[in-house]
Design an enzyme around this catalytic site. Structure first.
Site, mmCIF file in Angstrom:
data_model
loop_
_atom_site.group_PDB
_atom_site.id
_atom_site.type_symbol
_atom_site.label_atom_id
_atom_site.label_comp_id
_atom_site.label_asym_id
_atom_site.label_seq_id
_atom_site.Cartn_x
_atom_site.Cartn_y
_atom_site.Cartn_z
ATOM 1 N N LYS A 70 0.830 -1.213 0.000
ATOM 2 C CA LYS A 70 0.000 0.000 0.000
ATOM 3 C C LYS A 70 0.863 1.260 0.000
ATOM 4 O O LYS A 70 0.636 2.178 -0.776
ATOM 5 C CB LYS A 70 -0.927 0.037 1.231
ATOM 6 C CG LYS A 70 -1.919 -1.106 1.306
ATOM 7 C CD LYS A 70 -2.903 -0.923 2.455
ATOM 8 C CE LYS A 70 -2.272 -0.957 3.842
ATOM 9 N NZ LYS A 70 -1.711 -2.264 4.223
ATOM 10 N N ARG A 86 -9.668 0.966 8.631
ATOM 11 C CA ARG A 86 -9.277 -0.404 8.947
ATOM 12 C C ARG A 86 -10.353 -1.145 9.735
ATOM 13 O O ARG A 86 -10.162 -2.317 10.060
ATOM 14 C CB ARG A 86 -8.000 -0.380 9.796
ATOM 15 C CG ARG A 86 -6.709 -0.680 9.022
ATOM 16 C CD ARG A 86 -5.595 -0.490 10.007
ATOM 17 N NE ARG A 86 -4.380 -1.180 9.728
ATOM 18 C CZ ARG A 86 -3.301 -0.606 9.191
ATOM 19 N NH1 ARG A 86 -3.347 0.629 8.764
ATOM 20 N NH2 ARG A 86 -2.192 -1.278 9.065
ATOM 21 N N ARG A 126 11.796 -6.484 3.937
ATOM 22 C CA ARG A 126 11.790 -5.021 4.084
ATOM 23 C C ARG A 126 12.636 -4.617 5.299
ATOM 24 O O ARG A 126 13.424 -3.682 5.229
ATOM 25 C CB ARG A 126 10.339 -4.531 4.252
ATOM 26 C CG ARG A 126 10.197 -3.077 4.600
ATOM 27 C CD ARG A 126 8.775 -2.589 4.402
ATOM 28 N NE ARG A 126 7.920 -2.825 5.547
ATOM 29 C CZ ARG A 126 6.604 -2.632 5.557
ATOM 30 N NH1 ARG A 126 5.975 -2.244 4.467
ATOM 31 N NH2 ARG A 126 5.902 -2.846 6.636
ATOM 32 N N ARG A 169 11.284 -0.681 11.318
ATOM 33 C CA ARG A 169 10.014 -0.482 12.017
ATOM 34 C C ARG A 169 9.893 -1.451 13.179
ATOM 35 O O ARG A 169 10.177 -2.640 13.047
ATOM 36 C CB ARG A 169 8.851 -0.714 11.048
ATOM 37 C CG ARG A 169 8.466 0.522 10.289
ATOM 38 C CD ARG A 169 7.383 0.249 9.288
ATOM 39 N NE ARG A 169 6.160 -0.304 9.886
ATOM 40 C CZ ARG A 169 5.004 -0.372 9.246
ATOM 41 N NH1 ARG A 169 4.899 0.050 8.008
ATOM 42 N NH2 ARG A 169 3.950 -0.874 9.835
ATOM 43 N N ARG A 171 -0.586 -8.584 13.397
ATOM 44 C CA ARG A 171 -1.080 -7.601 12.408
ATOM 45 C C ARG A 171 -1.943 -8.289 11.358
ATOM 46 O O ARG A 171 -2.955 -7.739 10.926
ATOM 47 C CB ARG A 171 0.110 -6.874 11.752
ATOM 48 C CG ARG A 171 0.761 -5.847 12.683
ATOM 49 C CD ARG A 171 2.145 -5.433 12.217
ATOM 50 N NE ARG A 171 2.148 -4.660 11.000
ATOM 51 C CZ ARG A 171 3.226 -4.507 10.214
ATOM 52 N NH1 ARG A 171 4.382 -5.075 10.545
ATOM 53 N NH2 ARG A 171 3.158 -3.788 9.129
HETATM 54 P P1 AMP Z 1 0.680 0.664 8.850
HETATM 55 O O1 AMP Z 1 1.855 1.564 8.655
HETATM 56 O O2 AMP Z 1 -0.513 1.092 8.041
HETATM 57 O O3 AMP Z 1 1.027 -0.784 8.659
HETATM 58 O O4 AMP Z 1 0.234 0.809 10.377
HETATM 59 C C1 AMP Z 1 1.098 0.492 11.438
HETATM 60 C C2 AMP Z 1 0.303 0.350 12.731
HETATM 61 O O5 AMP Z 1 -0.336 1.594 13.040
HETATM 62 C C3 AMP Z 1 -0.829 -0.656 12.693
HETATM 63 O O6 AMP Z 1 -0.397 -1.974 12.960
HETATM 64 C C4 AMP Z 1 -1.742 -0.123 13.805
HETATM 65 O O7 AMP Z 1 -1.200 -0.406 15.092
HETATM 66 C C5 AMP Z 1 -1.640 1.378 13.595
HETATM 67 N N1 AMP Z 1 -2.633 1.872 12.626
HETATM 68 C C6 AMP Z 1 -2.391 2.448 11.413
HETATM 69 N N2 AMP Z 1 -3.523 2.804 10.804
HETATM 70 C C7 AMP Z 1 -4.535 2.433 11.633
HETATM 71 C C8 AMP Z 1 -5.945 2.511 11.561
HETATM 72 N N3 AMP Z 1 -6.569 3.034 10.499
HETATM 73 N N4 AMP Z 1 -6.660 2.041 12.615
HETATM 74 C C9 AMP Z 1 -6.055 1.522 13.702
HETATM 75 N N5 AMP Z 1 -4.721 1.396 13.834
HETATM 76 C C10 AMP Z 1 -3.963 1.853 12.811
#
Ligand code: AMP
Length: 202
Positions: free
Chosen positions: A24, A98, A137, A149, A160
């Site tokens: 994404k 999400r 990654r 990360r 996740r």
């Molecule tokens: P990402 O970078 O999109 O993979 O997000 C990393 C982490 O941020 C996720 O595993 C969640 O802990 C939190 N997170 C990001 N976006 C959301 C969302 N829309 N709702 C809830 N938690 C989020």
């Protein structure tokens, strides 16, 4: 990526849906570069809050490190703030919504700001290759001397993926019901997927 750069004649607003490691972020960056859209990544916003040591950052750090979702109110608030202050040719919602509650809230916000959602694009990838991709990654970042990360490790990734299947995957049917779902095979090369996304956006 010659030939993919298209001048959009109107604003375009899309959601990128997909599990962790589906690409994404990578694809959102290419859409920004090729079409001038604005990427709204709640993951990036939360990581920034964490890095800044703000009160919000401290509140979300542990939840993120466990691979769980932060509360709907927090991410809805972040998106609302960005939409209030942004002036763009269109938005890419990356990693938001999400949950179904977030999707309903986004629907209301889009109405409030008079923004039309053109497509929710599902990036389809088998779970099996996601783990490999994410660990790769992390290795690449490490080798390049970049920070890795905190949630890019096998244990957190399992959580996740669970959160994705339990809370986010139902959004596929939700947006299908609204007639805006597009599904893209995201197992192949970055360029091939980018071309498909460009075609949808154009
Ligand atoms: P990402 O970078 O999109 O993979 O997000 C990393 C982490 O941020 C996720 O595993 C969640 O802990 C939190 N997170 C990001 N976006 C959301 C969302 N829309 N709702 C809830 N938690 C989020």
């Amino acid at each position: 990526m010659q030939g993919d750069t298209a001048t959009l004649t109107r604003t375009v607003n899309v959601i990128l849906l997909g599990p962790p490691g589906a690409g994404k972020g990578t694809q959102a960056e290419l859409l920004v570069k090729n079409h001038g859209l604005l990427q709204l990544s709640t993951g990036d916003m939360l990581r920034e809050a964490k890095a800044s040591g703000s009160e919000l950052g401290q509140r979300v750090a542990e939840v993120m490190e466990r691979g769980e979702l932060v509360t709907d109110d927090i991410v809805i608030g972040l998106i609302k703030e960005k939409l209030s202050n942004a002036d763009a040719k269109g938005f890419i919602f990356d990693g938001f919504p999400r949950t179904l509650a977030q999707a309903d809230a986004l629907g209301q916000l889009l109405e409030e700001f008079d923004i039309k959602l053109d497509a929710a694009i599902e990036l389809k990838v088998d779970d099996k290759i996601l783990v490999q991709r994410i660990l790769h990654r992390a290795e690449q970042a490490k080798a390049a001397g970049q920070p890795v990360r905190a949630d890019d490790n096998e244990e957190t990734l399992v959580q996740r993926l669970e959160a994705y299947h339990a809370q986010t995957a139902p959004l596929i049917a939700y947006y299908e019901g609204k007639g805006v779902l597009k599904s893209v095979d995201a197992m192949g090369a970055i360029d091939t997927i980018a071309k498909e996304l460009s075609a949808i956006v154009s």
